[in-house]
Design a protein around this motif. Structure first.
Motif, PDB file in Angstrom:
ATOM      1  N   MET A  60       0.831  -1.194   0.000  1.00  0.00           N
ATOM      2  CA  MET A  60       0.000   0.000   0.000  1.00  0.00           C
ATOM      3  C   MET A  60       0.877   1.260   0.000  1.00  0.00           C
ATOM      4  O   MET A  60       1.963   1.288   0.587  1.00  0.00           O
ATOM      5  N   VAL A  61       0.396   2.281  -0.672  1.00  0.00           N
ATOM      6  CA  VAL A  61       1.164   3.528  -0.771  1.00  0.00           C
ATOM      7  C   VAL A  61       1.200   4.228   0.578  1.00  0.00           C
ATOM      8  O   VAL A  61       0.176   4.364   1.254  1.00  0.00           O
ATOM      9  N   ARG A  62       2.371   4.660   0.982  1.00  0.00           N
ATOM     10  CA  ARG A  62       2.530   5.428   2.199  1.00  0.00           C
ATOM     11  C   ARG A  62       3.614   6.469   1.981  1.00  0.00           C
ATOM     12  O   ARG A  62       4.445   6.347   1.066  1.00  0.00           O
ATOM     13  N   VAL A  63       3.617   7.489   2.792  1.00  0.00           N
ATOM     14  CA  VAL A  63       4.604   8.569   2.713  1.00  0.00           C
ATOM     15  C   VAL A  63       5.455   8.515   3.976  1.00  0.00           C
ATOM     16  O   VAL A  63       4.926   8.608   5.092  1.00  0.00           O
ATOM     17  N   SER A  64       6.759   8.350   3.802  1.00  0.00           N
ATOM     18  CA  SER A  64       7.676   8.227   4.929  1.00  0.00           C
ATOM     19  C   SER A  64       8.704   9.348   4.896  1.00  0.00           C
ATOM     20  O   SER A  64       9.113   9.796   3.822  1.00  0.00           O
ATOM     21  N   PRO A  65       9.131   9.809   6.063  1.00  0.00           N
ATOM     22  CA  PRO A  65      10.173  10.830   6.090  1.00  0.00           C
ATOM     23  C   PRO A  65      11.547  10.232   5.829  1.00  0.00           C
ATOM     24  O   PRO A  65      11.836   9.095   6.226  1.00  0.00           O
ATOM     25  N   GLY A  66      12.389  10.992   5.150  1.00  0.00           N
ATOM     26  CA  GLY A  66      13.763  10.579   4.878  1.00  0.00           C
ATOM     27  C   GLY A  66      14.735  11.662   5.282  1.00  0.00           C
ATOM     28  O   GLY A  66      14.354  12.785   5.648  1.00  0.00           O
ATOM     29  N   ASN A  67      16.022  11.327   5.238  1.00  0.00           N
ATOM     30  CA  ASN A  67      17.088  12.255   5.644  1.00  0.00           C
ATOM     31  C   ASN A  67      16.898  12.690   7.091  1.00  0.00           C
ATOM     32  O   ASN A  67      17.098  13.854   7.442  1.00  0.00           O
ATOM     33  N   VAL A  68      16.521  11.732   7.924  1.00  0.00           N
ATOM     34  CA  VAL A  68      16.258  11.993   9.337  1.00  0.00           C
ATOM     35  C   VAL A  68      17.470  11.566  10.162  1.00  0.00           C
ATOM     36  O   VAL A  68      17.931  10.431  10.043  1.00  0.00           O
ATOM     37  N   PRO A  69      18.006  12.447  11.010  1.00  0.00           N
ATOM     38  CA  PRO A  69      19.166  12.064  11.836  1.00  0.00           C
ATOM     39  C   PRO A  69      18.744  11.200  13.006  1.00  0.00           C
ATOM     40  O   PRO A  69      17.558  11.122  13.351  1.00  0.00           O
ATOM     41  N   ARG A  70      19.714  10.578  13.614  1.00  0.00           N
ATOM     42  CA  ARG A  70      19.441   9.814  14.821  1.00  0.00           C
ATOM     43  C   ARG A  70      19.260  10.773  16.005  1.00  0.00           C
ATOM     44  O   ARG A  70      19.783  11.883  15.990  1.00  0.00           O
ATOM     45  N   PRO A  71      18.514  10.356  17.024  1.00  0.00           N
ATOM     46  CA  PRO A  71      18.287  11.236  18.174  1.00  0.00           C
ATOM     47  C   PRO A  71      19.600  11.677  18.821  1.00  0.00           C
ATOM     48  O   PRO A  71      20.515  10.878  19.025  1.00  0.00           O
ATOM     49  N   ASP A  78      23.027  19.595  11.054  1.00  0.00           N
ATOM     50  CA  ASP A  78      24.391  19.085  10.895  1.00  0.00           C
ATOM     51  C   ASP A  78      24.458  17.567  10.998  1.00  0.00           C
ATOM     52  O   ASP A  78      25.431  16.959  10.531  1.00  0.00           O
ATOM     53  N   ARG A  79      23.450  16.948  11.607  1.00  0.00           N
ATOM     54  CA  ARG A  79      23.470  15.503  11.820  1.00  0.00           C
ATOM     55  C   ARG A  79      22.705  14.726  10.757  1.00  0.00           C
ATOM     56  O   ARG A  79      22.659  13.505  10.797  1.00  0.00           O
ATOM     57  N   ARG A  80      22.100  15.415   9.829  1.00  0.00           N
ATOM     58  CA  ARG A  80      21.352  14.697   8.793  1.00  0.00           C
ATOM     59  C   ARG A  80      22.317  13.899   7.905  1.00  0.00           C
ATOM     60  O   ARG A  80      23.461  14.312   7.696  1.00  0.00           O
ATOM     61  N   PRO A  81      21.862  12.751   7.359  1.00  0.00           N
ATOM     62  CA  PRO A  81      22.705  12.011   6.427  1.00  0.00           C
ATOM     63  C   PRO A  81      23.170  12.868   5.254  1.00  0.00           C
ATOM     64  O   PRO A  81      24.306  12.722   4.790  1.00  0.00           O
ATOM     65  N   SER A 203       4.077  16.544  22.702  1.00  0.00           N
ATOM     66  CA  SER A 203       4.228  17.807  21.985  1.00  0.00           C
ATOM     67  C   SER A 203       5.711  18.091  21.744  1.00  0.00           C
ATOM     68  O   SER A 203       6.582  17.667  22.509  1.00  0.00           O
ATOM     69  N   GLY A 204       5.979  18.811  20.658  1.00  0.00           N
ATOM     70  CA  GLY A 204       7.367  19.139  20.356  1.00  0.00           C
ATOM     71  C   GLY A 204       8.113  17.968  19.743  1.00  0.00           C
ATOM     72  O   GLY A 204       7.542  17.059  19.153  1.00  0.00           O
ATOM     73  N   ASP A 205       9.433  17.999  19.921  1.00  0.00           N
ATOM     74  CA  ASP A 205      10.319  16.976  19.350  1.00  0.00           C
ATOM     75  C   ASP A 205      11.315  16.543  20.415  1.00  0.00           C
ATOM     76  O   ASP A 205      12.477  16.955  20.401  1.00  0.00           O
ATOM     77  N   PRO A 206      10.894  15.706  21.375  1.00  0.00           N
ATOM     78  CA  PRO A 206      11.763  15.363  22.516  1.00  0.00           C
ATOM     79  C   PRO A 206      13.077  14.696  22.131  1.00  0.00           C
ATOM     80  O   PRO A 206      14.100  14.933  22.778  1.00  0.00           O
ATOM     81  N   ASN A 207      13.079  13.856  21.085  1.00  0.00           N
ATOM     82  CA  ASN A 207      14.317  13.166  20.731  1.00  0.00           C
ATOM     83  C   ASN A 207      15.155  13.937  19.718  1.00  0.00           C
ATOM     84  O   ASN A 207      16.197  13.455  19.266  1.00  0.00           O
ATOM     85  N   ASN A 208      14.677  15.128  19.314  1.00  0.00           N
ATOM     86  CA  ASN A 208      15.477  16.058  18.505  1.00  0.00           C
ATOM     87  C   ASN A 208      15.966  15.423  17.200  1.00  0.00           C
ATOM     88  O   ASN A 208      17.140  15.509  16.845  1.00  0.00           O
ATOM     89  N   ASP A 209      15.021  14.821  16.463  1.00  0.00           N
ATOM     90  CA  ASP A 209      15.379  14.260  15.160  1.00  0.00           C
ATOM     91  C   ASP A 209      14.603  14.917  14.020  1.00  0.00           C
ATOM     92  O   ASP A 209      14.691  14.465  12.868  1.00  0.00           O
ATOM     93  N   GLY A 210      13.826  15.941  14.326  1.00  0.00           N
ATOM     94  CA  GLY A 210      13.092  16.650  13.296  1.00  0.00           C
ATOM     95  C   GLY A 210      11.779  16.020  12.892  1.00  0.00           C
ATOM     96  O   GLY A 210      11.116  16.516  11.982  1.00  0.00           O
ATOM     97  N   VAL A 211      11.375  14.925  13.540  1.00  0.00           N
ATOM     98  CA  VAL A 211      10.116  14.250  13.260  1.00  0.00           C
ATOM     99  C   VAL A 211       9.221  14.407  14.483  1.00  0.00           C
ATOM    100  O   VAL A 211       9.605  14.022  15.591  1.00  0.00           O
ATOM    101  N   TYR A 212       8.044  14.968  14.285  1.00  0.00           N
ATOM    102  CA  TYR A 212       7.150  15.249  15.400  1.00  0.00           C
ATOM    103  C   TYR A 212       6.137  14.127  15.564  1.00  0.00           C
ATOM    104  O   TYR A 212       6.002  13.250  14.727  1.00  0.00           O
TER     105      TYR A 212
END
Length: 220
Positions: A60-71, A78-81, A203-212
């Motif tokens: 099934m079609v889905r939309v996933s985030p990419g270029n996401v850094p590790r927490p 600066d931490r993005r691939p 709320s927010g981005d606790p693990n600081n990876d840019g994905v909410y």
């Protein structure tokens, strides 16, 4: 970042170039359905049906985030691939779901001015695509949970009742009240079902990876 009036651009964050792409190996989705049912006549006017139905969706079609850094507590960009770009949105065929349902239906044919059809459905559907960003883009299987687009339990009752106003007449005469009310019928549809599951998010981005939309830890 904090901006100083003396040098307003020294601490400015680099702009992100956001890209939305499509997986070059995108495959066509397909859905499988199967069903088995047994029906019997209980009495002259009553019948009962028991059914089982299954459904499975693959690719099934889905939309996933990419270029996401590790927490990490460090700056995200600066931490993005690939730090020259922001977060990607990749359309792929990695979604799937599977479900099973049990359906009990009882029906009374129109007799003595009453017709009924009632049933109970019990469904269990699981999907790994909840429509939002995954908590961990590197572990999409962890998103598999109860689907929110179908109720787990559902009850319905459909009825038709002829109102008994024919007895309002006296002897062989037809009263004005019988003439006004004769021939009326009461019908209705009643449906009761479960509500949607409630997904707890932070709320927010606790693990600081840019994905909410991160989910809180649960110890049970």
């Amino acid at each position: 970042p904090t901006i100083q009036l003396e040098d307003p651009f020294s601490e400015a964050a680099r702009p992100e170039l956001t890209v939305r792409g499509i997986d070059p190996h995108l495959r066509s989705a397909y859905i499988q359905n199967w069903r088995a049912s047994v029906e019997t006549e209980l009495t002259r006017n009553w019948s009962l049906e028991v059914s089982y139905a299954g459904q499975k969706g693959t690719r099934m079609v889905r939309v996933s985030p990419g270029n996401v850094p590790r927490p990490s507590p460090e700056p995200i960009q600066d931490r993005r691939p690939n730090p020259e770009f922001g977060r990607f949105r990749i359309v792929n065929s990695g979604g799937s779901y599977v479900g099973h349902g049990l359906d009990l239906t009882a029906e009374r044919r129109m007799s003595d001015g009453i017709s009924l059809r009632s049933g109970f459905e019990w469904n269990r559907f699981f999907s790994d695509d909840l429509g939002g960003d995954p908590q961990n883009p590197r572990d999409l299987q962890a998103e598999r949970s109860q689907a929110t687009w179908i109720p787990r339990k559902r009850f319905f009752l459909n009825y038709i009742i002829d109102l008994p106003f024919r007895s309002l007449g006296v002897g062989g005469d037809v009263s004005w009240l019988q003439w006004a009310l004769d021939g009326w019928r009461l019908s209705g549809i009643t449906e009761i079902q479960d509500g949607r599951p409630f997904t707890v998010t932070l709320s927010g981005d606790p693990n600081n990876d840019g994905v909410y939309g991160d989910r809180p830890d649960r110890i049970g």
